[in-house]
Design a protein around this motif. Structure first.
Motif, PDB file in Angstrom:
ATOM      1  N   THR A 265      43.002  33.013  46.244  1.00 54.98           N
ATOM      2  CA  THR A 265      43.910  32.242  45.379  1.00 54.98           C
ATOM      3  C   THR A 265      43.744  32.676  43.928  1.00 54.98           C
ATOM      4  OG1 THR A 265      43.898  30.344  46.877  1.00 54.98           O
ATOM      5  CG2 THR A 265      44.480  29.912  44.586  1.00 54.98           C
ATOM      6  N   ILE A 266      42.504  32.786  43.500  1.00 53.22           N
ATOM      7  CA  ILE A 266      42.221  33.198  42.114  1.00 53.22           C
ATOM      8  C   ILE A 266      42.755  34.603  41.866  1.00 53.22           C
ATOM      9  CG2 ILE A 266      40.382  33.746  40.473  1.00 53.22           C
ATOM     10  CD1 ILE A 266      38.767  31.453  41.883  1.00 53.22           C
ATOM     11  N   HIS A 267      42.568  35.474  42.822  1.00 48.40           N
ATOM     12  CA  HIS A 267      43.074  36.849  42.687  1.00 48.40           C
ATOM     13  C   HIS A 267      44.586  36.831  42.475  1.00 48.40           C
ATOM     14  CE1 HIS A 267      44.029  41.010  43.650  1.00 48.40           C
ATOM     15  NE2 HIS A 267      42.778  41.282  43.336  1.00 48.40           N
ATOM     16  N   ASN A 268      45.288  36.001  43.234  1.00 45.65           N
ATOM     17  CA  ASN A 268      46.743  35.882  43.069  1.00 45.65           C
ATOM     18  C   ASN A 268      47.099  35.355  41.679  1.00 45.65           C
ATOM     19  OD1 ASN A 268      47.228  36.839  45.655  1.00 45.65           O
ATOM     20  ND2 ASN A 268      47.292  34.798  46.551  1.00 45.65           N
ATOM     21  N   TRP A 269      46.329  34.395  41.190  1.00 46.72           N
ATOM     22  CA  TRP A 269      46.572  33.864  39.839  1.00 46.72           C
ATOM     23  C   TRP A 269      46.385  34.946  38.789  1.00 46.72           C
ATOM     24  CZ3 TRP A 269      43.093  28.912  40.232  1.00 46.72           C
ATOM     25  CH2 TRP A 269      43.699  27.984  41.098  1.00 46.72           C
ATOM     26  N   VAL A 270      45.316  35.715  38.936  1.00 49.76           N
ATOM     27  CA  VAL A 270      45.049  36.800  37.978  1.00 49.76           C
ATOM     28  C   VAL A 270      46.164  37.839  38.044  1.00 49.76           C
ATOM     29  CG1 VAL A 270      43.469  38.706  37.436  1.00 49.76           C
ATOM     30  CG2 VAL A 270      42.552  36.421  37.867  1.00 49.76           C
ATOM     31  N   ASP A 271      46.658  38.124  39.233  1.00 44.76           N
ATOM     32  CA  ASP A 271      47.795  39.047  39.360  1.00 44.76           C
ATOM     33  C   ASP A 271      49.011  38.521  38.611  1.00 44.76           C
ATOM     34  OD1 ASP A 271      46.367  40.872  40.871  1.00 44.76           O
ATOM     35  OD2 ASP A 271      47.257  40.268  42.795  1.00 44.76           O
ATOM     36  N   SER A 272      49.221  37.215  38.631  1.00 41.58           N
ATOM     37  CA  SER A 272      50.387  36.611  37.975  1.00 41.58           C
ATOM     38  C   SER A 272      50.220  36.460  36.468  1.00 41.58           C
ATOM     39  CB  SER A 272      50.668  35.225  38.555  1.00 41.58           C
ATOM     40  OG  SER A 272      51.012  35.310  39.902  1.00 41.58           O
ATOM     41  N   LEU A 273      49.032  36.032  36.034  1.00 45.12           N
ATOM     42  CA  LEU A 273      48.830  35.657  34.623  1.00 45.12           C
ATOM     43  C   LEU A 273      47.937  36.612  33.836  1.00 45.12           C
ATOM     44  CD1 LEU A 273      48.162  31.845  35.189  1.00 45.12           C
ATOM     45  CD2 LEU A 273      50.293  32.893  34.397  1.00 45.12           C
ATOM     46  N   GLY A 274      47.154  37.415  34.541  1.00 45.78           N
ATOM     47  CA  GLY A 274      46.118  38.206  33.877  1.00 45.78           C
ATOM     48  C   GLY A 274      44.868  37.362  33.728  1.00 45.78           C
ATOM     49  N   PHE A 275      43.699  37.985  33.587  1.00 46.03           N
ATOM     50  CA  PHE A 275      42.458  37.210  33.514  1.00 46.03           C
ATOM     51  C   PHE A 275      42.215  36.620  32.132  1.00 46.03           C
ATOM     52  CE2 PHE A 275      40.966  41.448  32.342  1.00 46.03           C
ATOM     53  CZ  PHE A 275      40.134  41.186  31.262  1.00 46.03           C
ATOM     54  N   GLN A 276      42.696  37.262  31.080  1.00 42.35           N
ATOM     55  CA  GLN A 276      42.371  36.794  29.730  1.00 42.35           C
ATOM     56  C   GLN A 276      42.848  35.380  29.426  1.00 42.35           C
ATOM     57  OE1 GLN A 276      43.623  40.155  27.350  1.00 42.35           O
ATOM     58  NE2 GLN A 276      41.511  40.882  27.255  1.00 42.35           N
ATOM     59  N   PRO A 277      44.109  35.031  29.720  1.00 45.31           N
ATOM     60  CA  PRO A 277      44.523  33.658  29.418  1.00 45.31           C
ATOM     61  C   PRO A 277      43.879  32.619  30.335  1.00 45.31           C
ATOM     62  CG  PRO A 277      46.331  34.860  30.449  1.00 45.31           C
ATOM     63  CD  PRO A 277      45.227  35.842  30.187  1.00 45.31           C
ATOM     64  N   MET A 278      43.281  33.041  31.433  1.00 48.12           N
ATOM     65  CA  MET A 278      42.679  32.113  32.385  1.00 48.12           C
ATOM     66  C   MET A 278      41.249  31.731  32.029  1.00 48.12           C
ATOM     67  SD  MET A 278      44.182  33.563  35.975  1.00 48.12           S
ATOM     68  CE  MET A 278      43.045  32.552  36.885  1.00 48.12           C
ATOM     69  N   ARG A 279      40.654  32.396  31.046  1.00 51.23           N
ATOM     70  CA  ARG A 279      39.249  32.138  30.693  1.00 51.23           C
ATOM     71  C   ARG A 279      39.122  30.875  29.843  1.00 51.23           C
ATOM     72  NH1 ARG A 279      37.637  37.090  27.446  1.00 51.23           N
ATOM     73  NH2 ARG A 279      39.680  36.599  26.616  1.00 51.23           N
ATOM     74  N   ASN A 280      38.243  29.985  30.254  1.00 46.36           N
ATOM     75  CA  ASN A 280      37.939  28.789  29.474  1.00 46.36           C
ATOM     76  C   ASN A 280      36.835  29.164  28.484  1.00 46.36           C
ATOM     77  OD1 ASN A 280      37.377  26.276  28.438  1.00 46.36           O
ATOM     78  ND2 ASN A 280      36.429  25.497  30.305  1.00 46.36           N
ATOM     79  N   THR A 281      37.229  29.732  27.374  1.00 46.17           N
ATOM     80  CA  THR A 281      36.262  30.283  26.413  1.00 46.17           C
ATOM     81  C   THR A 281      35.529  29.206  25.624  1.00 46.17           C
ATOM     82  OG1 THR A 281      37.996  30.537  24.746  1.00 46.17           O
ATOM     83  CG2 THR A 281      37.543  32.449  26.167  1.00 46.17           C
ATOM     84  N   SER A 282      35.945  27.952  25.729  1.00 48.22           N
ATOM     85  CA  SER A 282      35.266  26.897  24.978  1.00 48.22           C
ATOM     86  C   SER A 282      34.223  26.159  25.810  1.00 48.22           C
ATOM     87  CB  SER A 282      36.289  25.897  24.424  1.00 48.22           C
ATOM     88  OG  SER A 282      36.974  25.277  25.482  1.00 48.22           O
ATOM     89  N   GLY A 283      34.111  26.506  27.081  1.00 57.22           N
ATOM     90  CA  GLY A 283      33.183  25.797  27.954  1.00 57.22           C
ATOM     91  C   GLY A 283      31.776  26.376  27.951  1.00 57.22           C
ATOM     92  N   GLN A 284      30.820  25.553  28.402  1.00 57.27           N
ATOM     93  CA  GLN A 284      29.421  25.979  28.471  1.00 57.27           C
ATOM     94  C   GLN A 284      29.233  27.134  29.453  1.00 57.27           C
ATOM     95  OE1 GLN A 284      27.376  22.347  29.499  1.00 57.27           O
ATOM     96  NE2 GLN A 284      26.940  21.884  27.352  1.00 57.27           N
ATOM     97  N   SER A 285      29.964  27.104  30.549  1.00 58.90           N
ATOM     98  CA  SER A 285      29.827  28.174  31.547  1.00 58.90           C
ATOM     99  C   SER A 285      30.168  29.527  30.941  1.00 58.90           C
ATOM    100  CB  SER A 285      30.724  27.915  32.752  1.00 58.90           C
ATOM    101  OG  SER A 285      30.279  26.799  33.474  1.00 58.90           O
TER     102      SER A 285
END
Length: 160
Positions: free
Chosen positions: A86-106
């Motif tokens: 599922t995540i792979h499909n999302w990355v194919d659609s949106l790209g990985f950069q906008p999907m990163r939660n850069t403000s989180g502790q993880s």
């Protein structure tokens, strides 16, 4: 044919089963459908929102969707992490950069080499820790269309 009849008679609301399933999740109740939508539109459009119930940005999105009478299914990524596929499909659609939660502790806990990661490496990271995913993530008819909350983009991407 029976399913079609039941679906049409439900006036495009999600099933009672989904409401019962959501009851203990802390997710807001599903909004009532927009009566101006045609039954045909309801039959062909499904919207899922991936996120966590206590996320402030998700709460803003839920309120906007409610105010605009948009019916959706909420998926709590803490309780039901998305699969790698599922995540792979999302990355194919949106790209990985906008999907990163850069403000989180993880995200902050990842090493500096994360700046050099490929999309495949990000898919693996997202699959291991769903908190790395920016929220909310909007899926329309099985395709990821938007991540984050921007009212003007939601209307455009969801076609409402």
């Amino acid at each position: 044919m029976l399913f079609l009849f039941l679906f049409l008679s439900s006036n495009c609301q999600l099933s009672t089963f989904n409401e019962e399933k959501r009851a203990g999740t802390g997710a807001p109740p599903l909004p009532q459908p927009n009566c101006q939508l045609s039954t045909v539109n309801c039959l062909y459009m499904s919207i899922q929102i991936y996120g966590i119930p206590n996320c402030g940005t998700c709460k803003k999105a839920f309120q906007w969707l409610k105010d605009n009478a948009v019916t959706y299914e909420f998926i709590n990524t803490k309780e039901q992490p998305p699969t790698r596929e599922t995540i792979h499909n999302w990355v194919d659609s949106l790209g990985f950069q906008p999907m990163r939660n850069t403000s989180g502790q993880s995200y902050r806990a990842l090493g500096d080499d994360k700046k050099e990661w490929t999309s495949e490496k990000w898919v693996e990271a997202f699959a291991r820790d769903a908190m790395l995913l920016k929220r909310p993530l909007f899926v329309k008819d099985g395709t990821a269309v938007l991540v984050g909350f921007k009212a003007e983009l939601i209307r455009e991407k969801l076609g409402i």
